[in-house]
Scaffold this motif. Structure first.
Motif, PDB file in Angstrom:
ATOM      1  N   ASN A 284       0.966  -1.268  -0.014  1.00 10.54           N
ATOM      2  CA  ASN A 284      -0.480  -0.174   0.286  1.00 10.54           C
ATOM      3  C   ASN A 284       0.759   1.465   0.198  1.00 10.54           C
ATOM      4  O   ASN A 284       0.545   2.186   0.882  1.00 10.54           O
ATOM      5  N   LEU A 285       1.495   1.016  -0.909  1.00  5.89           N
ATOM      6  CA  LEU A 285       2.972   1.969  -0.671  1.00  5.89           C
ATOM      7  C   LEU A 285       2.353   3.455  -1.468  1.00  5.89           C
ATOM      8  O   LEU A 285       2.686   4.685  -0.619  1.00  5.89           O
ATOM      9  N   LYS A 286       1.072   3.834  -1.551  1.00  6.08           N
ATOM     10  CA  LYS A 286       1.319   5.294  -2.417  1.00  6.08           C
ATOM     11  C   LYS A 286       0.019   6.241  -1.362  1.00  6.08           C
ATOM     12  O   LYS A 286       0.266   6.992  -1.836  1.00  6.08           O
ATOM     13  N   THR A 287      -0.934   5.169  -0.862  1.00  2.65           N
ATOM     14  CA  THR A 287      -1.097   6.204   0.169  1.00  2.65           C
ATOM     15  C   THR A 287      -1.050   5.672   1.944  1.00  2.65           C
ATOM     16  O   THR A 287      -0.873   6.662   2.748  1.00  2.65           O
ATOM     17  N   ASN A 288      -1.176   5.046   2.135  1.00  2.02           N
ATOM     18  CA  ASN A 288      -0.976   4.604   3.589  1.00  2.02           C
ATOM     19  C   ASN A 288      -0.427   3.500   3.333  1.00  2.02           C
ATOM     20  O   ASN A 288      -0.190   2.725   4.584  1.00  2.02           O
TER      21      ASN A 288
ATOM     22  N   SER B  17      -5.438 -11.991   4.966  1.00  2.00           N
ATOM     23  CA  SER B  17      -4.485 -11.248   6.111  1.00  2.00           C
ATOM     24  C   SER B  17      -4.590  -9.528   4.567  1.00  2.00           C
ATOM     25  O   SER B  17      -4.751  -9.726   3.028  1.00  2.00           O
ATOM     26  N   GLU B  18      -4.210  -8.438   5.191  1.00  2.00           N
ATOM     27  CA  GLU B  18      -4.143  -7.332   5.126  1.00  2.00           C
ATOM     28  C   GLU B  18      -3.690  -7.026   3.450  1.00  2.00           C
ATOM     29  O   GLU B  18      -2.945  -6.700   3.084  1.00  2.00           O
ATOM     30  N   LYS B  19      -2.001  -8.192   4.137  1.00  2.26           N
ATOM     31  CA  LYS B  19      -1.002  -7.795   3.097  1.00  2.26           C
ATOM     32  C   LYS B  19      -1.646  -7.987   1.577  1.00  2.26           C
ATOM     33  O   LYS B  19      -1.223  -7.717   0.576  1.00  2.26           O
ATOM     34  N   ASN B  20      -2.397  -9.680   1.455  1.00  2.22           N
ATOM     35  CA  ASN B  20      -3.170 -10.196   0.411  1.00  2.22           C
ATOM     36  C   ASN B  20      -3.797  -8.830   0.019  1.00  2.22           C
ATOM     37  O   ASN B  20      -3.697  -9.213  -1.323  1.00  2.22           O
ATOM     38  N   LYS B  21      -4.621  -8.133   0.555  1.00  5.38           N
ATOM     39  CA  LYS B  21      -5.575  -7.518   0.289  1.00  5.38           C
ATOM     40  C   LYS B  21      -4.451  -6.961  -0.114  1.00  5.38           C
ATOM     41  O   LYS B  21      -4.942  -5.717  -1.531  1.00  5.38           O
ATOM     42  N   ASP B  22      -4.030  -5.894   0.294  1.00  8.25           N
ATOM     43  CA  ASP B  22      -2.992  -4.747  -0.429  1.00  8.25           C
ATOM     44  C   ASP B  22      -2.627  -5.540  -1.832  1.00  8.25           C
ATOM     45  O   ASP B  22      -2.918  -4.337  -2.507  1.00  8.25           O
ATOM     46  N   ILE B  23      -2.040  -6.429  -2.118  1.00 12.81           N
ATOM     47  CA  ILE B  23      -1.732  -6.628  -3.233  1.00 12.81           C
ATOM     48  C   ILE B  23      -2.023  -6.797  -4.419  1.00 12.81           C
ATOM     49  O   ILE B  23      -2.295  -6.315  -5.520  1.00 12.81           O
ATOM     50  N   LEU B  24      -3.298  -7.236  -4.008  1.00 16.01           N
ATOM     51  CA  LEU B  24      -4.606  -7.509  -4.858  1.00 16.01           C
ATOM     52  C   LEU B  24      -4.883  -5.929  -5.852  1.00 16.01           C
ATOM     53  O   LEU B  24      -5.213  -5.874  -6.443  1.00 16.01           O
ATOM     54  N   GLN B  25      -4.950  -4.946  -4.745  1.00 16.84           N
ATOM     55  CA  GLN B  25      -5.070  -3.846  -5.168  1.00 16.84           C
ATOM     56  C   GLN B  25      -4.144  -3.304  -5.583  1.00 16.84           C
ATOM     57  O   GLN B  25      -4.205  -2.420  -6.855  1.00 16.84           O
ATOM     58  N   ASP B  26      -3.121  -3.478  -5.726  1.00 20.16           N
ATOM     59  CA  ASP B  26      -1.552  -2.532  -5.746  1.00 20.16           C
ATOM     60  C   ASP B  26      -0.265  -3.596  -5.272  1.00 20.16           C
ATOM     61  O   ASP B  26      -0.032  -3.659  -4.951  1.00 20.16           O
ATOM     62  N   PRO B  27       0.063  -4.008  -6.444  1.00 19.43           N
ATOM     63  CA  PRO B  27       1.194  -5.151  -6.358  1.00 19.43           C
ATOM     64  C   PRO B  27       2.648  -5.050  -5.503  1.00 19.43           C
ATOM     65  O   PRO B  27       3.834  -5.412  -5.376  1.00 19.43           O
ATOM     66  N   ASP B  28       2.563  -3.308  -5.791  1.00 20.95           N
ATOM     67  CA  ASP B  28       3.726  -2.829  -5.678  1.00 20.95           C
ATOM     68  C   ASP B  28       4.409  -3.246  -4.571  1.00 20.95           C
ATOM     69  O   ASP B  28       3.486  -2.501  -3.265  1.00 20.95           O
ATOM     70  N   VAL B  29       5.755  -3.294  -4.149  1.00 20.53           N
ATOM     71  CA  VAL B  29       5.966  -3.558  -2.527  1.00 20.53           C
ATOM     72  C   VAL B  29       7.514  -3.112  -1.937  1.00 20.53           C
ATOM     73  O   VAL B  29       8.607  -2.907  -3.675  1.00 20.53           O
ATOM     74  N   GLU B  30       7.869  -3.237  -0.806  1.00 13.85           N
ATOM     75  CA  GLU B  30       9.126  -3.345  -0.652  1.00 13.85           C
ATOM     76  C   GLU B  30      10.031  -3.777   0.454  1.00 13.85           C
ATOM     77  O   GLU B  30       8.782  -4.247   1.653  1.00 13.85           O
TER      78      GLU B  30
ATOM     79  N   PHE C 263      17.861  -3.482   0.256  1.00 10.33           N
ATOM     80  CA  PHE C 263      16.204  -3.019   0.520  1.00 10.33           C
ATOM     81  C   PHE C 263      16.166  -3.100  -1.331  1.00 10.33           C
ATOM     82  O   PHE C 263      16.847  -2.996  -2.096  1.00 10.33           O
ATOM     83  N   ILE C 264      15.244  -4.163  -1.154  1.00  9.83           N
ATOM     84  CA  ILE C 264      14.584  -4.236  -2.589  1.00  9.83           C
ATOM     85  C   ILE C 264      13.128  -3.567  -2.818  1.00  9.83           C
ATOM     86  O   ILE C 264      11.999  -3.488  -2.524  1.00  9.83           O
ATOM     87  N   LYS C 265      12.763  -3.251  -4.314  1.00 10.63           N
ATOM     88  CA  LYS C 265      11.170  -3.152  -4.421  1.00 10.63           C
ATOM     89  C   LYS C 265      10.963  -3.687  -5.466  1.00 10.63           C
ATOM     90  O   LYS C 265      11.307  -4.179  -6.044  1.00 10.63           O
ATOM     91  N   GLY C 266       9.726  -4.486  -5.337  1.00  9.59           N
ATOM     92  CA  GLY C 266       9.465  -5.425  -6.436  1.00  9.59           C
ATOM     93  C   GLY C 266       8.136  -5.175  -6.751  1.00  9.59           C
ATOM     94  O   GLY C 266       7.276  -4.405  -6.372  1.00  9.59           O
TER      95      GLY C 266
END
Length: 171
Positions: free
Chosen positions: A35-39, A64-77, A90-93
């Motif tokens: 959820n990098l773009k908002t919160n 989990s919230e993380k799985n829900k977040d990934i479905l909304q936006d796949p960008d993670v750190e 540190f990884i961006k993917g």
């Protein structure tokens, strides 16, 4: 006050993958941020493996919230820290979620039983993170030598190499 400096060694391709594999697998856990773009939401996650292509694999609950977040936006750190060796990466993917039984079998560990009712639990999922880029820092020498160099620089006000190397990771 002195400033410690580190030489830069930027890595790409298979060399970058090997660096990620070494540091991430030695650390074993990371802060997994979604959820990098908002919160931004961050939580500790246990790494299962870094495969030969550089993909990072985790087990997770599909609800989990993380799985829900990934479905909304796949960008993670991902932030891996191995303080005992002064190694950090540190990884961006991009993350994806799967409930493929072959992958679950491959990445299942007894440790996962603390969160699931066995590997056939319908909530078990596998998260694959495909890295885009990142950054690393590690000591070239043992921790004691690196700390001594940093303390010397701080005490004398000199600029000396801090015993480490750092650089970007391009995949």
């Amino acid at each position: 006050m002195g400033k410690s400096i580190s030489p830069t060694e930027n890595l790409a391709g298979n060399t970058a993958i090997e660096k990620i594999k070494t540091i991430a697998e030695n650390a074993g856990t990371c802060f997994f941020s979604t959820n990098l773009k908002t919160n931004t939401n961050s939580r500790p996650m246990a790494l299962q493996e870094v495969d030969d292509n550089g993909n990072l694999w985790f087990l997770s609950d599909v609800t989990s919230e993380k799985n829900k977040d990934i479905l909304q936006d796949p960008d993670v750190e991902l932030y891996f820290m191995n303080n005992s060796k002064y190694e950090y990466v540190f990884i961006k993917g991009k993350a994806s979620v799967s409930q493929d039984k072959v992958l679950i079998d491959k990445y299942w560990s007894n440790f996962a039983n603390a969160w699931f009712d066995g590997k056939d639990d319908p909530n078990v999922s596998v998260i694959k993170v495909t890295p885009n880029d990142g950054y690393y820092y590690e000591t070239k020498e043992n921790k004691l030598v690196a700390m001594s160099k940093m303390l010397f620089a701080a005490a004398t006000g000199s600029k000396i190499e801090d015993g480490g190397v750092e650089g970007s990771l391009e995949l």
